[in-house]
Design an enzyme around this catalytic site. Structure first.
Site, PDB file in Angstrom:
ATOM      1  N   GLU A  73      -9.108  -0.461   5.874  1.00 26.11           N
ATOM      2  CA  GLU A  73      -9.353   0.738   4.654  1.00 26.11           C
ATOM      3  C   GLU A  73     -10.873   1.113   4.486  1.00 26.11           C
ATOM      4  O   GLU A  73     -11.477   0.311   4.466  1.00 26.11           O
ATOM      5  CB  GLU A  73      -8.595   0.326   3.442  1.00 26.11           C
ATOM      6  CG  GLU A  73      -7.007   0.176   3.439  1.00 26.11           C
ATOM      7  CD  GLU A  73      -6.423  -0.497   2.018  1.00 26.11           C
ATOM      8  OE1 GLU A  73      -7.130  -0.592   1.323  1.00 26.11           O
ATOM      9  OE2 GLU A  73      -5.377  -0.655   2.382  1.00 26.11           O
ATOM     10  N   HIS A  82      -3.768   3.937  -0.805  1.00 31.83           N
ATOM     11  CA  HIS A  82      -3.992   2.744  -1.683  1.00 31.83           C
ATOM     12  C   HIS A  82      -4.163   3.293  -3.105  1.00 31.83           C
ATOM     13  O   HIS A  82      -5.097   2.886  -3.621  1.00 31.83           O
ATOM     14  CB  HIS A  82      -5.167   1.755  -1.070  1.00 31.83           C
ATOM     15  CG  HIS A  82      -5.255   0.397  -1.772  1.00 31.83           C
ATOM     16  ND1 HIS A  82      -5.635  -0.849  -1.019  1.00 31.83           N
ATOM     17  CD2 HIS A  82      -4.490   0.068  -2.855  1.00 31.83           C
ATOM     18  CE1 HIS A  82      -5.479  -1.797  -1.748  1.00 31.83           C
ATOM     19  NE2 HIS A  82      -4.676  -1.414  -2.839  1.00 31.83           N
ATOM     20  N   ARG A  87      -0.530  -5.611   1.452  1.00 30.63           N
ATOM     21  CA  ARG A  87      -2.135  -5.918   2.090  1.00 30.63           C
ATOM     22  C   ARG A  87      -1.693  -5.452   3.525  1.00 30.63           C
ATOM     23  O   ARG A  87      -0.857  -5.710   4.214  1.00 30.63           O
ATOM     24  CB  ARG A  87      -2.623  -7.007   1.967  1.00 30.63           C
ATOM     25  CG  ARG A  87      -3.296  -7.237   0.799  1.00 30.63           C
ATOM     26  CD  ARG A  87      -4.438  -6.524   0.527  1.00 30.63           C
ATOM     27  NE  ARG A  87      -5.162  -6.820  -0.650  1.00 30.63           N
ATOM     28  CZ  ARG A  87      -5.002  -6.174  -1.881  1.00 30.63           C
ATOM     29  NH1 ARG A  87      -4.222  -5.451  -1.790  1.00 30.63           N
ATOM     30  NH2 ARG A  87      -5.586  -6.611  -2.952  1.00 30.63           N
TER      31      ARG A  87
HETATM   32  P1  NAP Z   1       2.352 -12.723  -6.874  1.00 31.91           P
HETATM   33  O1  NAP Z   1       3.423 -12.613  -8.261  1.00 31.91           O
HETATM   34  O2  NAP Z   1       1.620 -13.903  -6.705  1.00 31.91           O
HETATM   35  O3  NAP Z   1       3.782 -12.578  -5.692  1.00 31.91           O
HETATM   36  C1  NAP Z   1       3.396 -13.043  -4.514  1.00 31.91           C
HETATM   37  C2  NAP Z   1       4.603 -13.394  -3.777  1.00 31.91           C
HETATM   38  O4  NAP Z   1       4.550 -13.354  -2.364  1.00 31.91           O
HETATM   39  C3  NAP Z   1       5.142 -14.835  -4.210  1.00 31.91           C
HETATM   40  O5  NAP Z   1       6.563 -14.621  -4.632  1.00 31.91           O
HETATM   41  C4  NAP Z   1       4.837 -15.785  -3.217  1.00 31.91           C
HETATM   42  O6  NAP Z   1       5.798 -16.538  -3.013  1.00 31.91           O
HETATM   43  C5  NAP Z   1       4.875 -14.768  -1.893  1.00 31.91           C
HETATM   44  N1  NAP Z   1       4.146 -15.407  -0.721  1.00 31.91           N
HETATM   45  C6  NAP Z   1       2.885 -15.594  -0.804  1.00 31.91           C
HETATM   46  N2  NAP Z   1       2.507 -15.880   0.473  1.00 31.91           N
HETATM   47  C7  NAP Z   1       3.639 -15.895   1.317  1.00 31.91           C
HETATM   48  C8  NAP Z   1       3.765 -16.358   2.509  1.00 31.91           C
HETATM   49  N3  NAP Z   1       2.962 -16.680   3.152  1.00 31.91           N
HETATM   50  N4  NAP Z   1       4.995 -15.953   2.862  1.00 31.91           N
HETATM   51  C9  NAP Z   1       6.115 -15.549   2.216  1.00 31.91           C
HETATM   52  N5  NAP Z   1       5.774 -15.112   0.884  1.00 31.91           N
HETATM   53  C10 NAP Z   1       4.444 -15.563   0.491  1.00 31.91           C
HETATM   54  O7  NAP Z   1       1.720 -11.527  -6.945  1.00 31.91           O
HETATM   55  P2  NAP Z   1       1.932 -10.061  -7.290  1.00 31.91           P
HETATM   56  O8  NAP Z   1       1.428  -9.909  -8.769  1.00 31.91           O
HETATM   57  O9  NAP Z   1       3.156  -9.851  -7.093  1.00 31.91           O
HETATM   58  O10 NAP Z   1       1.086  -9.219  -6.333  1.00 31.91           O
HETATM   59  C11 NAP Z   1       1.307  -9.619  -5.018  1.00 31.91           C
HETATM   60  C12 NAP Z   1       0.147  -8.836  -3.919  1.00 31.91           C
HETATM   61  O11 NAP Z   1       0.306  -7.244  -4.132  1.00 31.91           O
HETATM   62  C13 NAP Z   1      -1.039  -8.733  -4.352  1.00 31.91           C
HETATM   63  O12 NAP Z   1      -1.602 -10.100  -3.639  1.00 31.91           O
HETATM   64  C14 NAP Z   1      -1.718  -7.565  -3.605  1.00 31.91           C
HETATM   65  O13 NAP Z   1      -2.171  -8.059  -2.223  1.00 31.91           O
HETATM   66  C15 NAP Z   1      -0.650  -6.606  -3.567  1.00 31.91           C
HETATM   67  N6  NAP Z   1      -0.896  -5.505  -4.648  1.00 31.91           N
HETATM   68  C16 NAP Z   1      -1.090  -4.135  -3.863  1.00 31.91           C
HETATM   69  C17 NAP Z   1      -1.522  -3.206  -4.758  1.00 31.91           C
HETATM   70  C18 NAP Z   1      -1.513  -1.607  -4.222  1.00 31.91           C
HETATM   71  O14 NAP Z   1      -2.100  -0.843  -4.882  1.00 31.91           O
HETATM   72  N7  NAP Z   1      -1.016  -1.385  -3.127  1.00 31.91           N
HETATM   73  C19 NAP Z   1      -1.443  -3.293  -6.217  1.00 31.91           C
HETATM   74  C20 NAP Z   1      -1.262  -4.743  -6.636  1.00 31.91           C
HETATM   75  C21 NAP Z   1      -1.139  -5.524  -5.874  1.00 31.91           C
HETATM   76  P3  NAP Z   1       5.716 -18.268  -2.605  1.00 31.91           P
HETATM   77  O15 NAP Z   1       4.470 -18.475  -2.856  1.00 31.91           O
HETATM   78  O16 NAP Z   1       6.918 -18.938  -2.828  1.00 31.91           O
HETATM   79  O17 NAP Z   1       5.578 -17.976  -0.912  1.00 31.91           O
HETATM   80  C1  8YV Z   2      -6.511  -2.215  -6.694  1.00 28.33           C
HETATM   81  C2  8YV Z   2      -4.662  -3.835  -5.569  1.00 28.33           C
HETATM   82  O1  8YV Z   2      -6.351  -0.936  -6.251  1.00 28.33           O
HETATM   83  O2  8YV Z   2      -4.505  -5.161  -7.325  1.00 28.33           O
HETATM   84  C3  8YV Z   2      -4.569  -5.253  -6.148  1.00 28.33           C
HETATM   85  O3  8YV Z   2      -4.490  -6.328  -5.540  1.00 28.33           O
HETATM   86  O4  8YV Z   2      -4.564  -3.813  -4.213  1.00 28.33           O
HETATM   87  C4  8YV Z   2      -4.987  -2.598  -6.226  1.00 28.33           C
HETATM   88  O5  8YV Z   2      -4.513  -2.664  -7.429  1.00 28.33           O
HETATM   89  C5  8YV Z   2      -7.622  -2.855  -5.871  1.00 28.33           C
HETATM   90  O6  8YV Z   2      -7.480  -4.281  -5.848  1.00 28.33           O
HETATM   91  C6  8YV Z   2      -8.843  -2.221  -6.303  1.00 28.33           C
HETATM   92  O7  8YV Z   2      -9.695  -2.453  -5.388  1.00 28.33           O
END
Ligand code: NAP
Ligand code: 8YV
Length: 323
Positions: A263, A281, A234
């Site tokens: 964004e 994104h 993010r």
């Molecule tokens: P997840 O399995 O919940 O993993 C998040 C990780 O972050 C956990 O290991 C958590 O561990 C750690 N974390 C949370 N808060 C923290 C903090 N304050 N300090 C340090 N570590 C922290 O989630 P995921 O499925 O991998 O997705 C992660 C993130 O990727 C989403 O929340 C989203 O914002 C982003 N994302 C972006 C896209 C894109 O299109 N660019 C797509 C999908 C997801 P702890 O709880 O032990 O701290």
């Molecule tokens: C999506 C994402 O593009 O899953 C997330 O957290 O950032 C992306 O996969 C977004 O959420 C759609 O608005």
């Protein structure tokens, strides 16, 4: 199925077409332009039991829907939904984990290679006819060889990125609030400590208060002059002014960014930097994966209303029971 057809589900703002189609086929769908209580027509609020959205859902909107049982959010990150508040009101919140994990990890690796090996710039060199006029594209100043990778947020996607980069022969370390059981990668209890130990920092941490501007000037200094920063989590987790300064004055070498604080507006300072590789994104943005996310939004609603429990509740509301 006819019982589901009587249930009113609101879609505020834009949502993936496939999700809209399935909500319309399965439930009684209402739409408004955005999640704003002022847009709810007389009688509407009392009927709505579910919301399917990728819009911001704040406490005022939750309060405006007295019969609301569930908010099914599109995306795994749900920082735009006040899930803590929803929990206090007994409202279930779901997200779309797992179905996008491998896609986002693929994109993260692509972005890392783009940033380090300057591939988008090399492609532009060819397209602009400079290969013919001026000869070979200059050797990239960066390389993946010999890099040490730190992952900020070793969750589902972080682990998928780590597995890929292990295959590239690179050592992996990470920072979370607590170590992950059964994982052999080096754990760092602070983000600065992780940045000091590596030269390649990949952020896939969620948004929200606990990560706001966590990647700051101190972290970037710790990464060092050969440092590469990739953000696919993010935009809110980064102090963008500090990042622009660090990329401009050589504090770090390069960055690859898929996400931004405001964004779709991207700071001009980043757009002008030759050592920043920027994507709009697109981490999960394939037809295949977005369709799977859309299905999971609607499957969560259907599971809640037909079986009393959703498929993928967020942790804040996982313990809630259906009224
Ligand atoms: P997840 O399995 O919940 O993993 C998040 C990780 O972050 C956990 O290991 C958590 O561990 C750690 N974390 C949370 N808060 C923290 C903090 N304050 N300090 C340090 N570590 C922290 O989630 P995921 O499925 O991998 O997705 C992660 C993130 O990727 C989403 O929340 C989203 O914002 C982003 N994302 C972006 C896209 C894109 O299109 N660019 C797509 C999908 C997801 P702890 O709880 O032990 O701290
Ligand atoms: C999506 C994402 O593009 O899953 C997330 O957290 O950032 C992306 O996969 C977004 O959420 C759609 O608005």
């Amino acid at each position: 199925m006819s019982a589901l057809k009587d249930i009113v589900v609101l879609v505020p703002g834009r949502l993936h077409d496939h999700a809209v189609k399935r909500v319309e086929e399965t439930f009684r769908m209402l739409r408004i332009e955005r999640a704003d209580p002022a847009l709810l027509l007389a009688g509407m609020a009392d009927e709505i039991r579910g919301v399917a959205a990728m819009a911001t859902i704040d406490p005022a909107f939750i309060d405006a829907l007295p019969k609301l049982e569930i908010i099914a959010s599109f995306g795994v990150g749900y920082d735009h939904v006040d899930a803590k508040y929803a929990a206090t009101k007994g409202v279930m919140v779901t997200n779309t984990p797992d179905v996008l994990t491998e896609e986002v990890a693929d994109t993260a690796v692509g972005l890392l290679i783009n940033a380090v090996r300057e591939l988008p710039r090399a492609e532009n060199w060819l397209r602009e006819g400079r290969w013919v006029r001026e000869g070979a594209y200059p050797l990239s100043k960066g390389t993946l060889r010999g890099r040490r990778v730190g992952i900020f947020g070793l969750g589902r996607i972080g682990l998928a990125i780590a597995r890929r980069l292990e295959g590239f022969g690179l050592p992996i370390a990470y920072h979370n609030r607590r170590p992950v059981e059964g994982v052999g990668y080096a754990y760092h209890p602070t983000l600065v400590g992780l940045a000091e130990a590596v030269d390649t920092l990949i952020s896939i941490a969620p948004g929200g208060a606990s990560t706001a501007k966590a990647v700051n000037a101190e972290v970037l200094r710790a990464l060092g002059p050969d440092g590469v920063f990739v953000n696919i989590g993010r935009g809110s987790t980064v102090d963008e002014e500090a990042l622009i300064a660090a990329l401009s004055d050589g504090t770090i070498r390069a960055a690859g960014l898929d996400v931004f604080a405001d964004e779709p507006r991207v700071p001009q300072g980043l757009i002008e930097l030759p050592n920043a590789s920027l994507l709009p994104h697109v981490g999960s943005a394939s037809v295949h994966t977005r369709q799977a996310m859309a299905d999971l939004v609607v499957d969560n609603l259907a599971a809640w209303f037909s079986q009393g429990r959703p498929l993928t509740p967020v942790p804040e509301t996982a313990g809630l029971k259906k009224p």
